[in-house]
Design an enzyme around this catalytic site. Structure first.
Site, PDB file in Angstrom:
ATOM      1  CG  HIS A  51      -1.875  -1.093   1.349  1.00  0.00           C
ATOM      2  ND1 HIS A  51      -1.871  -1.999   2.383  1.00  0.00           N
ATOM      3  CD2 HIS A  51      -2.910  -1.445   0.547  1.00  0.00           C
ATOM      4  CE1 HIS A  51      -2.868  -2.860   2.224  1.00  0.00           C
ATOM      5  NE2 HIS A  51      -3.511  -2.555   1.115  1.00  0.00           N
ATOM      6  N   GLY A 162      -2.769  -1.556  -7.559  1.00  0.00           N
ATOM      7  CA  GLY A 162      -1.650  -2.497  -7.635  1.00  0.00           C
ATOM      8  C   GLY A 162      -1.844  -3.519  -8.748  1.00  0.00           C
TER       9      GLY A 162
HETATM   10  P1  AMP Z   1      -6.353  -3.880  -0.704  1.00  0.00           P
HETATM   11  O1  AMP Z   1      -6.239  -3.123   0.582  1.00  0.00           O
HETATM   12  O2  AMP Z   1      -5.830  -5.279  -0.628  1.00  0.00           O
HETATM   13  O3  AMP Z   1      -7.721  -3.782  -1.325  1.00  0.00           O
HETATM   14  O4  AMP Z   1      -5.370  -3.158  -1.724  1.00  0.00           O
HETATM   15  C1  AMP Z   1      -5.457  -1.783  -1.985  1.00  0.00           C
HETATM   16  C2  AMP Z   1      -4.585  -1.479  -3.177  1.00  0.00           C
HETATM   17  O5  AMP Z   1      -3.240  -1.858  -2.908  1.00  0.00           O
HETATM   18  C3  AMP Z   1      -5.010  -2.269  -4.441  1.00  0.00           C
HETATM   19  O6  AMP Z   1      -4.865  -1.433  -5.571  1.00  0.00           O
HETATM   20  C4  AMP Z   1      -4.020  -3.411  -4.458  1.00  0.00           C
HETATM   21  O7  AMP Z   1      -3.807  -3.931  -5.746  1.00  0.00           O
HETATM   22  C5  AMP Z   1      -2.782  -2.736  -3.911  1.00  0.00           C
HETATM   23  N1  AMP Z   1      -1.855  -3.730  -3.358  1.00  0.00           N
HETATM   24  C6  AMP Z   1      -2.154  -4.719  -2.470  1.00  0.00           C
HETATM   25  N2  AMP Z   1      -1.067  -5.478  -2.228  1.00  0.00           N
HETATM   26  C7  AMP Z   1      -0.072  -4.964  -2.997  1.00  0.00           C
HETATM   27  C8  AMP Z   1       1.297  -5.312  -3.192  1.00  0.00           C
HETATM   28  N3  AMP Z   1       1.869  -6.348  -2.576  1.00  0.00           N
HETATM   29  N4  AMP Z   1       2.026  -4.572  -4.050  1.00  0.00           N
HETATM   30  C9  AMP Z   1       1.469  -3.507  -4.696  1.00  0.00           C
HETATM   31  N5  AMP Z   1       0.184  -3.124  -4.537  1.00  0.00           N
HETATM   32  C10 AMP Z   1      -0.570  -3.847  -3.711  1.00  0.00           C
END
Ligand code: AMP
Length: 296
Positions: A51, A162
């Site tokens: 994040h 991401g």
């Molecule tokens: P989430 O909180 O899992 O819904 O993720 C929020 C944002 O962070 C989304 O756009 C995800 O794709 C991105 N994200 C989650 N994990 C990663 C990671 N390991 N590397 C890069 N971006 C990430």
């Protein structure tokens, strides 16, 4: 206007914490009037370095960065997964303060949904039909609904997603093009730990043994990528990868797909696409893990 609980416990506040959309919109309007560029990073919290890599990119590209934290009920097709999803808003807010993120949006479900199950009428076509769309019915309808709501409220110049959730990124790119054309959707590379495991909020629900076993996902993706580049038939590579992942009794592969990264159409050999997506979903116990690589 600000959530007093957060305001008081993290004084002196560097970031303003909003729990309601109208005060946030008003605040953003002031920045917009001054010609400031606004970057937006939507998250479900339990923040990790993945994040923060998105937030850092937004800070570099824009004058103001907004981070939302909302565990969106409509995108969970499994209620146990929703209940067990890691939540740590106080630590998240502290971390966002340390990173000097300008505005934090922490809405309740009632603030985001007037009708509990309401979803946006949006047809993502093929993008939402295979892989995550097939294994998590309703998931992408929930994602499209909440992202559209956030884009309407924040109205950013750029929003960051991401590549770890590659299919979600494609869906949002299409959604923004059709419904929020003023927003530039920026894709950011996947952040991994030293062993190659893609960082995810759900990783904290894994045992040490499951975490070690899960490192096979990225190794398998990388090896499969080498096999594709060496000209091996796609069908053969997929069969090898599924078998390889299932070697560890702690892992249960759900799918392993090798497709055109722009259309998500099947391919038989590497010559059929300029950009190839290799994506896997693997279960470790109750936890579902996603990862992918893109071959250019
Ligand atoms: P989430 O909180 O899992 O819904 O993720 C929020 C944002 O962070 C989304 O756009 C995800 O794709 C991105 N994200 C989650 N994990 C990663 C990671 N390991 N590397 C890069 N971006 C990430």
């Amino acid at each position: 206007m600000y959530n007093s609980k957060f305001k008081n416990s993290f004084a002196p506040a560097m970031a303003a914490v909003f729990t309601q959309k109208f005060p946030l919109k008003n605040e953003l309007e002031k920045f917009r009037k001054k010609g400031k560029k606004i970057g937006f990073v939507p998250t479900m919290g339990a923040l990790h370095q993945g994040h923060f890599s998105l937030l850092e990119k937004s800070k570099r590209d824009n004058d103001i960065t907004v981070c939302s934290i909302f565990v969106n009920p409509t995108q969970f097709n499994n209620s146990k997964d929703y209940i067990n999803y890691p939540r740590n808003p106080e630590a998240d807010v502290k971390a966002l303060q340390r990173y000097q993120i300008d505005l934090i949006f922490l809405p309740s479900s009632e603030e985001m949904y007037s009708v509990a199950e309401e979803t946006l009428d949006f047809d993502a076509g093929k993008i939402a039909e295979i892989m995550e769309g097939k294994f998590r019915p309703g998931h992408f309808a929930g994602v499209a609904s909440i992202v559209h709501k956030f884009l309407e409220i924040v109205n950013p110049d750029r929003a960051y997603f991401g590549q770890k959730d590659f299919q979600q990124y494609l869906l949002i790119r299409k959604l923004a093009k059709e419904r929020n054309p003023n927003v530039e959707i920026v894709a950011c590379p996947t952040t991994r730990n030293e062993a190659g495991l893609a960082l995810s909020s759900r990783n904290q629900l894994l045992t040490r043994e499951q975490q070690d076993a899960a490192t096979a996902i990225y190794r398998t993706l990388t090896k499969a990528g080498e096999m594709v580049m060496a000209g091996r038939a796609i069908q053969e590579v997929k069969a090898w990868a599924l078998q390889n992942l299932a070697l560890d009794e702690l892992l249960k592969p759900e799918y392993f797909e090798i497709v055109n990264a722009e259309t998500l159409n099947d391919i038989k050999s590497k010559s059929e696409a300029e950009k190839i997506l290799i994506a896997a979903a693997v279960r470790a116990g109750e936890i579902r893990l996603l990862d992918n690589i893109v071959l250019e």
